[in-house]
Design a protein around this motif. Sequence first.
Motif: not given
Length: 453
Positions: A343-361
């Motif tokens: 989707r990013p290369i097709t529609y220029q879509s954007i997402y939200t991502a975190f490190l799974a074990d350090y999401p609030t650091q």
Amino acid sequence: MIVFNKAEYDRESPNRNIIPLTAELDEQGRLEIGGCRLSHLAKRYGTPLYILDEITLRATCKAYFNALKKFYSALSLPLYASKANSSKLLTALVAEEGFGIDVVSGGELLTALAGKMPASRILLHGNNKSWQELALALDHGATIVVDNSHDLQIISELVGNRKLPVSLMLRFTPNIECHTHEYIRTGKLDSKFGFGPEQIESIFKKLLACSWARITGLHAHIGSQIFELEPHRDLVGIMADAIQLGRSMGHPIVDLNVGGGLGICYVSSDDPPSIQNWVKNIAKAVTVSCERRKLSLPRLICEPGRSVVATAGVTLYTLGSQKHIPGMPSYLSIDGGMSDNPRPITYQSIYTAFLADYPTQKVIQEVILVGKHCESGDVLLKNLYLPKSKSGDILVVFATGAYNISMSSNYNRVPRPASVIVFNGHADLIQLREQPEDLLFYDIVPPRLSSLC
């Protein structure tokens, strides 16, 4: 900023959340979904890994089903648009929640049947259906959404001497504009889908002469990832005119299919309507439009796909190499990319991502998240801010339940990821991970060249 607090999630309309309803932090501050720690799932099943949260999926289905019952006084039927994510288990889950399903290929139709979806709740779409696909739909009694005269020609040949009428729904293009990516905008007059408004009357006349044809409904779809309500209200008025015309000519039109298209939250700035508000506005528009034309209310059908399954899904990746360029964000590589999320290369879509074990650091670095494929455009996320990270850390990308696995490929001969469903601390495989040797299965070396391999 995302707060991992289930008390603050929109449980009535999960499409307005970025993360699944069961997402929370354990005692050590590590992310869990469905009661399963994400880094443990990555270790157990490998990465990339698609994860589907059953509670979020079912809650979204219930939101659509209950809103239709609440706001529409006549019969209704929500259909799941299976192109968003198709599997036997997913079909079985939405069927259990009272949904029907729309399919756009023989493969999706076979998957729906294997998932025990009743044929009476299956619609076959598509702008270039094959002889085999139409025959399969006829054999099982699925409703065929007629997109063009080519469909009608094949169906008429397939019907032959069959006495039973064929249940048809006509798709037309209402020439309605909506603000979304041009590739997922389907309601404009120059769309490849459906009959134009000027063709409807002639098609109605043509089908009156076909004893095998029974037009049960009309269908239109204006696009996907839509945040506006007005285009859908406009659509209903146009379709009510078409119903009035069809009924006046003797066609027993009982279904009005307004398509889907409701958007979801991919990032915090997204603000889609709630499922309840979307349904309420459409239901009111249908009721008012029919009252003005003195029409009995049709069965109201809608076809959500993305808004049913996207928020319920996440993808896990393992971080790999990094490339540092002075004065620029660093490149941070993952073990997947455009083959598992095009989707990013097709529609220029954007997402939200975190490190799974350090999401609030505290975040300390800006990175460009790139895939492993041999393409400079294989960029999953730009301007991603993360805590200090290292090779082997697990990254979670949210809202990937729709159009990720269903659009995945074997580019660079990379196997497709596994998919699991999580529920109350349990994780179960629902689709196996492909292996490199699987990709050789369909390769054939002609006998005259067998000495080469």
